[in-house]
Design a protein around this motif. Structure first.
Motif, mmCIF file in Angstrom:
data_model
loop_
_atom_site.group_PDB
_atom_site.id
_atom_site.type_symbol
_atom_site.label_atom_id
_atom_site.label_comp_id
_atom_site.label_asym_id
_atom_site.label_seq_id
_atom_site.Cartn_x
_atom_site.Cartn_y
_atom_site.Cartn_z
ATOM 1 N N TYR A 132 73.122 53.994 82.335
ATOM 2 C CA TYR A 132 71.713 54.192 82.685
ATOM 3 C C TYR A 132 70.808 53.427 81.731
ATOM 4 O O TYR A 132 70.978 53.465 80.512
ATOM 5 N N SER A 133 69.836 52.714 82.293
ATOM 6 C CA SER A 133 68.924 51.905 81.489
ATOM 7 C C SER A 133 67.800 52.727 80.884
ATOM 8 O O SER A 133 67.050 52.250 80.046
ATOM 9 N N SER A 134 67.672 53.976 81.312
ATOM 10 C CA SER A 134 66.630 54.858 80.801
ATOM 11 C C SER A 134 67.272 56.184 80.423
ATOM 12 O O SER A 134 68.327 56.545 80.948
ATOM 13 N N ASP A 135 66.650 56.913 79.500
ATOM 14 C CA ASP A 135 67.126 58.254 79.197
ATOM 15 C C ASP A 135 66.203 59.293 79.823
ATOM 16 O O ASP A 135 66.271 60.478 79.517
ATOM 17 N N PHE A 136 65.330 58.822 80.738
ATOM 18 C CA PHE A 136 64.387 59.717 81.413
ATOM 19 C C PHE A 136 64.607 59.715 82.927
ATOM 20 O O PHE A 136 64.715 60.757 83.550
ATOM 21 N N SER A 137 64.685 58.505 83.513
ATOM 22 C CA SER A 137 64.836 58.377 84.966
ATOM 23 C C SER A 137 66.262 57.979 85.336
ATOM 24 O O SER A 137 66.822 57.063 84.726
#
Length: 640
Positions: A132-137
């Protein structure tokens, strides 16, 4: 070996890139921070629009220069590629690979094969666990391909017919990301609401995802108006996890053009659907997609789209100029609207849009004293102006510190994404320099997604790091010194810091041991006052600062009400539990966690509120308002 991925396209392409990254790292590659320092470049493109194809062409001269410097550099082209574009690029990349052959890329590298096994194989590549490139989305594909064959669209030719991912796989991936702390879950498909697996349709799937335990909210992309059922509207309206925002592509405001586009609905049906959606969800944030300059679209037909924009009042629209794509039905039509006229029509719709145009680089800051109501106003503004909130609160970053920090609840967020809340444990290091690094990244990501970032909070130093681009002295933590300082009380630390930095005491929270220890540490390591080591850089953003101003009596009343509520909610038990679990860590040596009575907390909070105002008064750029309506007026003027 290093890799670098360039992604052009929608969220589905972003999701594919995350799986590509996972495969490359399994092979032995690691991610490069810059394209100049890499051994493998992957371009994940989308042939749906000519502009994306042109951007890939624009990269080729740069690749040539990089290859001259690094003879071992390899390039890969993948994604949704039309066969006509595939032929043009075949000799310009070392590999052209099918995204759906991703599980076999390792073997393809070894055998030097140029393309995969099949144009439209099964869903096996989605079983790859993404990086995952984000830890939010988190982007979760639920379907792939499309059966609609809109006359302008290349998706059926690049991704094939609709295939639906099994429910169990979808739920498993969602549970996994929720467990990891992701807050925003995107369900993706080219025609997401046509999902059907056995007896589970999209509304039922949405409800199943919603029922997964955890603190997160759900979004989806892209629905087709034709398949937007009453059942789906009801699920969205009743859900406390499905975000009240929706992209509902209309593509044109004229029935004849819609028929040429093969969109399978009329404008009357579309408007009726919007009416039903807004009746069940009055505050929904509605956006759309539209194409201007479709073949043979007359000025009168375009005016129907203008009329629709004025009637619907979309919060946002993604306006594309028509570009012919080989293989589609519209490619056979005469592209008779000039580029100049297409640009004019695009500009006309952009100017109608409510509420935002020209968002690039804009940041709205909502600040004020504790308990002044800034969080509530920020949420209302974010709903009105298609925004997301970045918290500038030095204590709400900590997990489990909920009651004593007056942390905003999920209900109070009203479906608006909030960032930099609940991100670290109380025993971990967090400071203004770390905040600045994380906040800038999040703000730029929000702007990139064509939304408005609202930086909201009462920690003056945190806000100043962004607004004034403040840099801090580089002083590594000294464990031995910290251990010694942690034995002292907040009062003793304050007196010590006063001797080291007389000017700095005016800018620091008197009872915040964590910040006092860091300031003393910097002074002693560098031999200079901490307050004199901060330096301003060039502005990072175009900023509007709005301060929420309340009278002393109003603040006192709000503080007393809030703290009484904290004790009713179980503040004493929260404090005992945190101390038992983490000990007397610095972040627990702050207001609300170190006092022995309600009266003492109220006194210290009011003293802190006065220091906050002293800090904020130094910033002459702040525009002070008394209520939401005044803040709304300033925000609208700034964004327009």
């Amino acid at each position: 070996m290093k890799y670098f991925i360039i992604t052009y396209g929608c969220q589905m392409n972003q999701s594919d890139s995350e799986r590509i990254a996972a495969v490359l790292e399994k092979i032995g590659y690691s991610s490069a921070s810059e394209i100049a320092h890499t051994d493998l470049i992957v371009v994940n493109m989308c042939s749906i629009r000519q502009s994306a194809v042109d951007r890939v062409y624009g990269l080729l001269p740069k690749f040539k220069k990089l290859k001259e410097k690094n003879k071992k550099l390899k390039t890969i082209l993948t994604g949704c590629i039309l066969k006509s574009d595939l032929k043009k690029f075949r000799k310009r990349f070392d590999y052209i690979l099918s995204i759906k052959d991703l599980p076999n890329w390792k073997e393809i590298f070894r055998s030097q094969t140029s393309y995969g096994k099949s144009d439209f194989p099964d869903f096996s590549y989605l079983k790859i666990k993404p990086k995952y490139s984000s830890d939010f989305s988190a982007y979760i594909p639920i379907s792939n391909g499309c059966n609609k064959f809109c006359s302008y669209c290349a998706v059926p030719y690049t991704r094939g017919p609709e295939i639906y991912r099994p429910v169990k796989e979808i739920l498993k991936e969602v549970k996994n990301v929720v467990k990891k702390g992701f807050k925003e879950i995107w369900l993706l498909g080219q025609n997401v609401n046509s999902y059907q697996s056995q007896e589970v349709n999209f509304p039922k799937l949405l409800k199943m995802v919603q029922d997964i335990p955890g603190d997160f909210y759900i979004k989806f992309m892209s629905p087709n108006p034709k398949d937007f059922s009453d059942e789906l509207i009801d699920v969205m309206a009743k859900s406390n996890k499905v975000a009240k925002e929706l992209n509902l592509p209309v593509q044109s405001g004229d029935n004849k053009i819609l028929k040429k586009m093969k969109r399978s609905y009329t404008i009357e049906q579309y408007k009726n659907l919007v009416k039903k959606i807004r009746a069940k969800m009055p505050g929904i944030n509605l956006s759309t997609d539209v194409i201007v300059g479709f073949p043979e679209e007359t000025k009168k037909q375009f005016e129907n789209t203008v009329k629709l924009f004025k009637q619907i009042k979309f919060n946002m629209a993604y306006i594309s100029k028509y570009s012919p794509r080989p293989g589609t039905a519209a490619f056979q039509m005469k592209d008779n609207v000039s580029p100049k006229e297409k640009r004019r029509r695009q500009k006309t719709l952009t100017e109608i849009l409510n509420p935002v145009k020209n968002q690039k680089g804009k940041l709205v800051v909502i600040l004020g004293q504790t308990a002044c109501g800034k969080s509530k106003i920020a949420v209302k503004l974010a709903k009105q102006f298609n925004g997301e909130i970045v918290s500038a609160d030095s204590r709400q970053v900590y997990k489990e510190m909920n009651i004593g920090t007056a942390k905003i609840t999920k209900k109070e967020m009203e479906g608006i994404p909030h960032h930099l809340i609940d991100i670290i444990k109380p025993n971990k290091e967090f400071n203004a320099a770390i905040f600045k690094q994380k906040a800038i990244k999040i703000i730029k990501d929000i702007q990139k997604r064509k939304k408005i970032p609202f930086l909201t909070g009462g920690t003056g130093l945190y806000i100043q790091t962004i607004v004034d681009n403040i840099d801090f002295p580089k002083a590594a933590p000294n464990k031995k010194l910290r251990k010694k300082l942690e034995q002292k009380s907040a009062k003793e630390l304050f007196c010590l810091y006063k001797k080291l930095d007389p000017k700095g005491i005016k800018e620091i929270e008197k009872y915040n041991k964590r910040r006092l220890i860091r300031a003393i540490e910097v002074c002693q390591i560098t031999g200079k006052p901490f307050s004199e080591q901060k330096s301003k850089g060039k502005p990072l953003f175009n900023v509007l600062e709005i301060g929420i101003k309340k009278s002393k009596e109003e603040i006192k009343k709000s503080v007393e009400k809030r703290i009484k509520k904290m004790f009713k909610m179980g503040l004493e038990n929260e404090v005992k539990g945190l101390v038992k679990k983490y000990g007397q860590v610095p972040c627990l040596q702050t207001i609300g966690y170190q006092e022995s009575s309600q009266e003492e907390i109220i006194l210290h909070t009011l003293q802190f509120a006065r220091r906050q105002m002293t800090w904020f008064k130094k910033d002459k750029k702040i525009l002070w308002v008394k209520n939401y309506q005044q803040a709304k007026k300033l925000t609208r003027q700034f964004l327009f």
